[in-house]
Design an enzyme around this catalytic site. Sequence first.
Site, short mmCIF file in Angstrom:
data_model
loop_
_atom_site.label_atom_id
_atom_site.label_comp_id
_atom_site.label_asym_id
_atom_site.label_seq_id
_atom_site.Cartn_x
_atom_site.Cartn_y
_atom_site.Cartn_z
N SER A 103 0.88 -1.18 0.00
CA SER A 103 0.00 0.00 0.00
C SER A 103 0.91 1.22 0.00
O SER A 103 1.75 1.37 0.86
CB SER A 103 -0.92 0.00 1.21
OG SER A 103 -0.19 -0.20 2.38
N CYS A 104 0.75 2.00 -1.00
CA CYS A 104 1.70 3.09 -1.24
C CYS A 104 1.63 4.14 -0.16
O CYS A 104 0.61 4.37 0.43
CB CYS A 104 1.40 3.75 -2.58
SG CYS A 104 1.51 2.63 -3.94
#
Lengths: 105, 412
Positions: A103-104
Amino acid sequence: MPTATFGNHQVEVNDEGFLTDPTQWNKEIADAIAKEVNIPELTPKHWELIDYLRKYYTEKNDMPSIRFLKKNGIIPIKDLYSLFPDGPLKKASKIAGLPKPYSCV
Amino acid sequence: MKKIVILGAGTAGTIMANKLAKKIDRNNWSITLIDKHETHYYQPGFLFIPFGIYSKKDVIKPKKSFVPSGVEYIQKSVNIINPESNEIELADNQKISYDILIIATGSQIVPDEIEGLKGVGWQKNVFDFYTIEGTISLGEKLKTWEGGKLVVHLAEMPIKCPVAPLEFTFLSDWFFTKKGMRDKVDISFVTPLSGAFTKEQASKKLGNLLQEKNINLVPDFAVEKVDEEKNVIYSYDDKQVEYDLLVSIPTNMGDAIIERSGLGDELRFVPTDPQTLQSLKHKNIFVVGDAAALKSSKAGSVAHFQAEILEHNIMHFINNEPLQEKFDGHANCFIESGHGKAFLIDFNYDTEPVAGTFPVPVLGPFSLLKESRINHWGKLAFRWMYWNVLLKGFSIPGIKSKMSKIGKKLTK
């Protein structure tokens, strides 16, 4: 590296229980992990996505995003949430023996 | 004469133009900068506008004033990029050819991606603060709002400046406390992530701070739709959160030009080599700043660090040398936490934010992953640095494009 035992299979996992080597994975392991994350039974619908994720990972060495799955007609997001409640991509990846999706930041 | 075209004159594009203008051989190379907008916004300042700390005049300057001499500036919209013919077609059908293209088209909010968000409540009791219009109207609303349920809601990752939603939430707590009405405001932070932030140690620290400030954290909430008649947001798994005032951070996407040109992923960001910043598809296209589909943060500091790497790689490319400068994912962000204090985090692709001091061990003056007043002053002083140092392509003394482990308390 910690290990976990699923049925007769001993595999290497990380701190969060994700397999560190996707090649050690098999269907029995998937069933066992599914139970751990509160999915009592993997239906053909579950398998469709698990197989897709395995194929995607093998080809691209990366994980798709939920948006990618929706946009490419792989699965509607609503269905994804009903099949794998609470963090669907994370759960599906764990069951599929793949790394935790990034998850960025 | 060969040509470098830079598409987008935001933070990343402007820095690149200034850096390259100082470096390239002007007898053989020209630089053209293209952007449809007239005004450069200091976007980190948008956070402060709703609370009356900054006003519009504090965050705007003409883009033209940052275009170095000798660089051609074209203020026009772009129809399409044709990578096969190395050409850009402008909205007036004029064609601009390039030898090297640098894409710096950024990222923007796309409220239409969320069903119902732009409904009857939009700009009435539903706002964004990622656009100048949004943040100004939110400020007007906060002046007269009498309290109720304030919901700060983050739609999906990645977003530009991933700490901004948390900062907005902390500042709201401070703002309503100062106004003597904190007891009338119930604040919730709703996020698709499993915690306050993506990186583990920072998430724990910031999660605790939410709790201390009596802010409800609603994690794992993947928004499906907003009902602006009922003032409720719904998740895909049928959870719901009611609001009186909704501050939404909608889906962030790259520019529509990228999609029209077939250069983007599902969020219109351009697949890019994480180290060299070269496009994965086209050797003479490079991508810098938010436009790149990378696992680094979408933030001004990242654009600045990338520009320092890319400047060298463009020179290597021109000289037919290997692209040997490698970007490490370095990001450096102040996190405003309210009441005149702030955190500072410094991290890269491999190292998550940890405690310590920055940029000098022990002395700091900034403390990492810890609230302090000096961090807050650093954040405010940064605006001057942005306009006068960063955009003009200079480096900040003591701060390197590659992350340093010095001064950090690393456990592993």
